[in-house]
Design an enzyme around this catalytic site. Sequence first.
Site, short mmCIF file in Angstrom:
data_model
loop_
_atom_site.label_atom_id
_atom_site.label_comp_id
_atom_site.label_asym_id
_atom_site.label_seq_id
_atom_site.Cartn_x
_atom_site.Cartn_y
_atom_site.Cartn_z
N SER A 175 0.84 -1.19 0.00
CA SER A 175 0.00 0.00 0.00
C SER A 175 0.87 1.24 0.00
CB SER A 175 -0.90 0.01 1.25
OG SER A 175 -1.58 1.23 1.38
N TYR A 234 -2.61 -0.39 10.44
CA TYR A 234 -2.45 -0.78 9.04
C TYR A 234 -1.10 -0.30 8.50
CZ TYR A 234 -3.71 -1.48 4.11
OH TYR A 234 -3.74 -1.89 2.79
N LYS A 249 2.07 -2.51 6.89
CA LYS A 249 2.56 -2.34 5.52
C LYS A 249 4.01 -1.83 5.49
CE LYS A 249 -1.07 -3.88 3.44
NZ LYS A 249 -1.01 -5.19 2.73
#
Length: 255
Positions: free
Chosen positions: A147, A160, A164
């Site tokens: 991402s 998150y 990542k």
Amino acid sequence: MKTLPQTPKFDLTGKRALVTGASSGIGLGCAVALAEAGAHVVCAARRGDVLEKLVSAMTDKGFSAEALELDIADQPALSAAMKAQETFDVVLNAAGMARHAPALDATPEDFDAVMNVNVRAAYFLSVEAAQGMIAAGKGGSIIHISSQMGHVGGIERSVYCTSKHAVEGMVKAMAVEWGKAGIRINTICPTFVRTALTQPTFDNPERFAWIMDKIKLPRVAEVEDIMGAALFLASDASAMVTGTAMMVDGGWTAD
């Protein structure tokens, strides 16, 4: 000049590919992209009924595909499934999880759930794929859907982003270790992609305004925007590309 250079092939005829998270969204799009290029694609996800419909639609188009019901976060099941399969030339991991909340509100359960799928499962999927490639005496391409949030921070995305950023570091280290074996490993880093899972974010006017302020191009991404990047990294066209991130972020990280 007697000869001209030739563009490397994007053709995947004769290659075996595994796509995890293939039942919807980016994973589904990537499975189709690799199959269109000639690969036999094993489509893996937890939802076996949805996978069967996908594989049926793909074979109706003349593609070569099969379904594999699998939760990649179940490491023993992952290991058994990988050992039961013929060696893959391409492994593309599109499985992922997000639990968005302000950092002060994130729970240990949220943290563990996201890290278990986005980092731990990605790590051991990579290891299983590389072990198979090395045992077969051939290289291959491992691709993780990461991402833009693996390179920047974001509102209510601390967990998150943590996961990542970890994937980006993991890929660099694995590229260093496995390069001599001809194994390439890279990430694709999309911006916000329009899928069923992201639609609630787009429906929030405040969040949508934040997204469009950050993306330099005049739209959000579609699944099709990721498919070409997946094919490039899976094919010989990217034969000298490893340990890096392909940004498909509409310019989000340009400033």
